[in-house]
Design an enzyme around this catalytic site. Structure first.
Site, PDB file in Angstrom:
ATOM      1  N   TYR A  66      19.095 -53.544  53.247  1.00 60.31           N
ATOM      2  CA  TYR A  66      18.521 -52.608  51.429  1.00 60.31           C
ATOM      3  C   TYR A  66      18.158 -50.827  52.052  1.00 60.31           C
ATOM      4  CZ  TYR A  66      19.693 -57.055  49.826  1.00 60.31           C
ATOM      5  OH  TYR A  66      19.716 -58.356  49.658  1.00 60.31           O
ATOM      6  N   PRO A 216      23.305 -63.848  39.810  1.00 60.62           N
ATOM      7  CA  PRO A 216      22.839 -64.581  39.068  1.00 60.62           C
ATOM      8  C   PRO A 216      23.542 -64.991  37.403  1.00 60.62           C
ATOM      9  CG  PRO A 216      20.820 -64.567  39.495  1.00 60.62           C
ATOM     10  CD  PRO A 216      21.547 -63.221  40.403  1.00 60.62           C
ATOM     11  N   THR A 221      29.145 -56.805  38.314  1.00 59.92           N
ATOM     12  CA  THR A 221      29.942 -56.702  37.513  1.00 59.92           C
ATOM     13  C   THR A 221      28.931 -57.706  35.898  1.00 59.92           C
ATOM     14  OG1 THR A 221      32.308 -56.459  38.274  1.00 59.92           O
ATOM     15  CG2 THR A 221      32.372 -57.773  36.387  1.00 59.92           C
ATOM     16  N   PRO A 222      28.760 -57.971  35.428  1.00 62.03           N
ATOM     17  CA  PRO A 222      27.907 -58.629  34.877  1.00 62.03           C
ATOM     18  C   PRO A 222      28.533 -59.982  34.001  1.00 62.03           C
ATOM     19  CG  PRO A 222      27.290 -56.503  34.149  1.00 62.03           C
ATOM     20  CD  PRO A 222      28.463 -56.411  35.078  1.00 62.03           C
ATOM     21  N   LEU A 223      27.622 -61.095  33.638  1.00 60.44           N
ATOM     22  CA  LEU A 223      28.484 -62.189  33.348  1.00 60.44           C
ATOM     23  C   LEU A 223      29.007 -62.145  32.200  1.00 60.44           C
ATOM     24  CD1 LEU A 223      26.277 -65.236  34.112  1.00 60.44           C
ATOM     25  CD2 LEU A 223      27.962 -64.671  34.708  1.00 60.44           C
TER      26      LEU A 223
END
Length: 290
Positions: A66, A216, A221-223
Site C-alpha cells: 500500500y 465489506p 463502488t459503495p454498496l
C-alpha cells in the site's frame, strides 16, 4: 469458545494465541489516491490510527504494497512502540508497479524479501500475522498455493512470523494451505451483495478460523440496493452502518476491517456497526445476493 465480551461492539475473537476485537481497521485508504503515494493529509492519517487505538481497536490490517510502503510507515510513526494488545496483520504475494497495477510476486525469494520489508517498515522483529495473497486484482484464481505457503511456513519456523493466513483464495487453496501449516484467518472479498463464500465462512467457523472480508462496504463502488436503503430508512441509519452490522451478525468468526482516512468516519463506522438487526431486517438484506 473463541469469543468473549469487549467494550467494542461485536466482542472479540481468538486469532491463534491473540485475542482481537472483531471490529478492526483496514489501513489501505491511508495511502494516496488509488493506494499510491503519500496521503494529502499526513497528520490526519496519523490521527485516524491513534483514534483507532483510543476506540479500543486491537486489529489493524495493512500491507507494504500500500503506497507502496506508505501505510506501514504511517502505522510505525503513529503507534510505535505498539501496545501489547495490538495485532498488526500484513500480506505478501503482490506488489505495485509505476502504473498503479498489482503484479503478483510469489516466488520464494520474492516472499522472503517482502517479509523482510514488512519487518523493516513496521519496525518489529516478528510479524504478528502474514496473509498469503493469491489470485489477482479480479479475484481468486485456480492454482496451487503450496509452494508459496511452504515458504511462509519456513519463515514462521524461523521466528519471523507468528501467525499465518490466506487472502484472495479459493476454498481449494484454503485446504491446501491448511495441509502445509495452521492458519488463523481467511481474507476474501465478501459483503451483502457478494456472498460466494457463505459455505466457506460456515466451515471456518466450525474450525475456529476467522474470516476477514475486504471491501465489506463494496470497495471503490459503495454498496447500493433498494433493500439496503429500505432497511436503513426503517432503522434511521445509513446503508453503510446496516451493511457493517449485518456482517457482525452474519457469523461470530467474521472480523471487520473497514477503512477510512477520516477520524469522524471511523467513529461513524464503529457506532453504525452496533445496530441490532431484526429477523425481518436480516431476511430482507439476505435477498440482495439472490
Amino acid at each position: 469458545m473463541t469469543t468473549a465480551s469487549s467494550t467494542l461492539l461485536g466482542g472479540t475473537w481468538r486469532l491463534g494465541d491473540r485475542t482481537v476485537t472483531r471490529f478492526g481497521y483496514g489501513a489501505m485508504q491511508l495511502a494516496g489516491p488509488w493506494v499510491m503515494g503519500s496521503p494529502a493529509d499526513r497528520d490526519g492519517a496519523i490521527a485516524v490510527l491513534r483514534e483507532a487505538i483510543t476506540q479500543g481497536i486491537t486489529h489493524i490490517d495493512t500491507s507494504d504494497a500500500y503506497g507502496p510502503r506508505i501505510t506501514n510507515q504511517l502505522i510505525r510513526e503513529a503507534l510505535h512502540p505498539y501496545p501489547e494488545s495490538l495485532l498488526i496483520a500484513t500480506k505478501v504475494g503482490a506488489n505495485r508497479n509505476a502504473e498503479g497495477g498489482w503484479p503478483t510476486e510469489r516466488r520464494p525469494e520474492d516472499l522472503r524479501r517482502q517479509v523482510r520489508e514488512n519487518l523493516e517498515s513496521l519496525g518489529v522483529e516478528t510479524l504478528d500475522l502474514v496473509n498469503m495473497r493469491m489470485g489477482d486484482a479480479t479475484g481468486p484464481q485456480p492454482g496451487s498455493i503450496t509452494e508459496a505457503f511452504e515458504t511462509l511456513a519456513e519463515l514462521q519456523q524461523q521466528g519471523l512470523i507468528r501467525h499465518l493466513g490466506v487472502s484472495n483464495v479459493t476454498a481449494e487453496q484454503v485446504a491446501q494451505a491448511r495441509e502445509t501449516a495452521p492458519i488463523v484467518c481467511v481474507q476474501n472479498m465478501y459483503n451483502l451483495a457478494h456472498r460466494h463464500d457463505d459455505p466457506l465462512i460456515d466451515k471456518l467457523a466450525d474450525d475456529g478460523i476467522a474470516y476477514v472480508p475486504f471491501f465489506p462496504l463494496g470497495g471503490f463502488t459503495p454498496l447500493q440496493s433498494a433493500e439496503l436503503s429500505r432497511v436503513a430508512a426503517r432503522l434511521g441509519a445509513t446503508p453503510m452502518a446496516v451493511a457493517l452490522a449485518w456482517l457482525l451478525q452474519r457469523s461470530a468468526n467474521i472480523l471487520l476491517i473497514p477503512g477510512t482516512s477520516k477520524v469522524a468516519h471511523l467513529r461513524e463506522n464503529i457506532a453504525g456497526a452496533g445496530l441490532t438487526l431484526s429477523a425481518e431486517d436480516v431476511a430482507e438484506l439476505d435477498s440482495i445476493s439472490r
